[in-house]
Design an enzyme around this catalytic site. Structure first.
Site, PDB file in Angstrom:
ATOM      1  N   LYS A 174       5.340   0.341  -5.938  1.00 31.82           N
ATOM      2  CA  LYS A 174       3.964   0.679  -6.341  1.00 31.82           C
ATOM      3  C   LYS A 174       3.227   0.967  -5.040  1.00 31.82           C
ATOM      4  O   LYS A 174       2.926   0.064  -4.258  1.00 31.82           O
ATOM      5  CB  LYS A 174       3.360  -0.522  -7.096  1.00 31.82           C
ATOM      6  N   GLU A 248       3.096 -11.083   2.315  1.00 31.87           N
ATOM      7  CA  GLU A 248       2.671 -10.846   3.690  1.00 31.87           C
ATOM      8  C   GLU A 248       1.194 -10.494   3.610  1.00 31.87           C
ATOM      9  O   GLU A 248       0.831  -9.425   3.138  1.00 31.87           O
ATOM     10  CB  GLU A 248       3.518  -9.706   4.269  1.00 31.87           C
ATOM     11  N   CYS A 282      -2.187  -6.072   9.795  1.00 32.06           N
ATOM     12  CA  CYS A 282      -2.157  -7.503   9.452  1.00 32.06           C
ATOM     13  C   CYS A 282      -1.977  -8.350  10.706  1.00 32.06           C
ATOM     14  O   CYS A 282      -2.537  -9.430  10.822  1.00 32.06           O
ATOM     15  CB  CYS A 282      -1.042  -7.774   8.464  1.00 32.06           C
ATOM     16  N   GLU A 381     -10.546 -12.118   8.046  1.00 27.55           N
ATOM     17  CA  GLU A 381      -9.906 -10.878   8.476  1.00 27.55           C
ATOM     18  C   GLU A 381     -10.874  -9.718   8.220  1.00 27.55           C
ATOM     19  O   GLU A 381     -11.272  -9.479   7.083  1.00 27.55           O
ATOM     20  CB  GLU A 381      -8.624 -10.688   7.648  1.00 27.55           C
TER      21      GLU A 381
END
Ligand code: NAD
Length: 480
Positions: A174, A248, A282, A381
């Site tokens: 996806k 993750e 990330c 973040e």
């Protein structure tokens, strides 16, 4: 550009009766193409086709070494088409061409690496009793679902798909609604080369086809890369079906610069670690922890470097590309506008209008010195080109601050003292620690994953095949 169709059960799916979603080039905010808005029925068709493919004679007939050969062929195909793939990746994400080129090379490396492992994953013989032959057999886990974000589409797709195919699984990818192009390119190759249903590509919104797939009882394993809240909801869906997940989920990774650091090496690496991919990484080095005694010198050098960075679209050979979409762009500008009165914005952090690309989502790379490590912009973040800086006094405070977030993905340690480096590395709560470097050129061979809310499990390296196998123990009673 032609519309992107889904690849389900060997067919290109998408017609006038489907709903379509516009895909936007973030460098210009112009439409590049459309993807199908995948729904519950599409999800179910893909899972049924994957289950058939898993059992099919055609896929089972691929011997492990043949799977390996095919993955090596895939790597060659990626390299042969590197220029076109890098251009698609830049168009989709806005990232500089050099970055897209290195992403494509990393994708090829994943197929080579796991291609090399395809015939080297095998079981054990276990000594139990003289008349009992006890062996473990390694089997594919089955129908694997790969949910991919928009920041490194070709790399992230390739790293988990290669490991899953190497071990004989079937895959459903996806792609992100923002960045379907490179996965579509790979889908055409897999469509031509693999039995139908072994590789499928679906598109659409995460909350629709994404959620339909994660809760589908026919899925046997999920690899998800993206945000923490979505990761939690993926894990909850998986729990209902007792399905393993690899997550993750990002980080707030520190670079710790001690007073004896070699600044000539440290400064460029720190800059790159936060501006690469416009900070939408990330593992970005988004927190700088710097020894008080050298902080002014370090900040001055960093500010100089930040001011030299060119912000713009790939065609301008810029250093820093746009933010992925309008929503993320507004979110980051909102965070910058709200840093609090005690924090100091040292440079950047402004919306940038680029000539000819006035509607693109550009932000100048920012450095903010925080008064309080608990500030939201230090803890959360940001996923943009924003470096938060905190001064520390002494090694214990450096370690305490480094560990004082919910995340634990990567850390960088800068010192010439090997004892100090090792002492610090041993106390850092993160899945990867770099000493006198940051990122170490990606390294498909190195296990990658998070402590704490940065995730579960490991991607990359020989360890990642563990995500895609099941172990069957067979005991054979022998008449002696
Ligand atoms: P997201 O987590 O919402 O989306 C990532 C992927 O998951 C996309 O393919 C999306 O379609 C899919 N998805 C979304 N909701 C889903 C659901 N309920 N079920 C199944 N799949 C679903 O990330 P985003 O909205 O694209 O980005 C937002 C934030 O995510 C960023 O600010 C950043 O913090 C984080 N992020 C992290 C990474 C990373 O590499 N760890 C990558 C991209 C984004």
């Amino acid at each position: 550009m032609e519309n992107i169709h889904m690849l389900i059960d060997g067919q290109w799916v998408g017609n006038k009766d489907d709903q379509w979603i516009n895909v936007i080039n973030p460098a210009s905010n112009e439409k590049t193409t459309q993807i199908v808005r995948g729904n519950l029925q599409h999800a179910d068709l893909a899972v049924q086709a994957a289950k058939q493919a898993l059992k099919s004679k055609e896929w089972r007939a691929f011997k492990p070494f043949e799977r390996g050969q095919f993955l090596h062929e895939t790597a060659r195909y990626i390299r042969d088409n590197a220029e076109e793939l890098a251009a698609l990746e830049s168009l989709d994400t806005g990232k500089p061409s050099a970055q897209a080129t290195s992403d494509v090379e990393a994708a090829a490396r994943y197929f080579e690496f796991y291609g090399g492992m395809a015939d080297k994953v095998f079981g054990d013989t276990i000594p139990v009793e003289a008349d009992l032959l006890n062996v473990t057999v390694i089997e594919p886990i089955g129908v694997t679902l790969h949910i991919v974000p928009w920041n490194y589409p070709i790399q992230i797709t390739s790293r988990s798909v290669a490991a899953a195919l190497a071990t004989g699984n079937v895959v459903i990818v996806k792609s992100s609604e923002d960045t379907p192009l490179s996965t579509n390119f790979l889908a055409k190759w897999f469509h031509e080369k693999l039995p139908k249903g072994v590789f499928q590509h679906v598109t659409g919104y995460g909350a629709e086809i994404g959620a339909a797939l994660t809760s589908h009882t026919g899925i046997n394993q999920i690899t998800f890369t993206g945000s923490v809240p979505t990761g939690i909801s993926v894990m909850k869906s998986a729990a209902d079906n007792v399905v393993p997940v690899t997550l993750e989920l990002g980080g707030k990774s520190p670079n710790i610069v001690f007073e004896d650091a070699d600044l000539e090496r440290a400064i460029p690496a720190i800059v790159n670690s936060i501006v690469q991919n416009a900070g939408q990484t990330c593992s970005a080095g988004s927190r700088l922890l710097v020894a008080e005694s050298i902080a002014d010198e370090v900040l001055e050098s960093l500010m100089k470097k930040f001011c030299q960075l060119k912000v713009g679209p790939p065609v301008h050979q810029a250093d820093v590309g746009p933010i992925i979409n309008g929503k993320q762009y507004e979110r980051i500008l909102g965070i910058l506008a709200d840093i609090g009165k005690d924090a100091k914005l040292l440079t950047g952090g402004q919306a940038v209008k680029v000539d000819g690309f006035e509607n693109g989502f550009y932000i100048s790379p920012a450095i903010i010195e925080a008064a309080d490590h608990d500030s939201a912009f230090v803890q959360e973040e940001i996923f943009g080109p924003v470096l938060s800086v905190i001064r520390f006094k002494g090694i214990e405070q450096a370690i305490e601050l480094a560990n004082a977030t919910d995340y634990g993905l990567v850390a960088g340690i800068w010192t010439k003292d090997i004892d100090k480096a090792h002492y610090t590395a041993a106390r850092i709560e993160s899945g990867q620690v770099f000493i006198n470097s940051y990122g170490a050129a990606g390294g498909v061979q190195m296990p990658f994953g998070g402590y704490k809310k940065s995730g579960i499990g490991r991607e990359k390296s020989h360890l990642a095949v563990q995500n895609y196998i099941q172990i069957k123990n067979i005991a054979i009673q022998i008449r002696l």
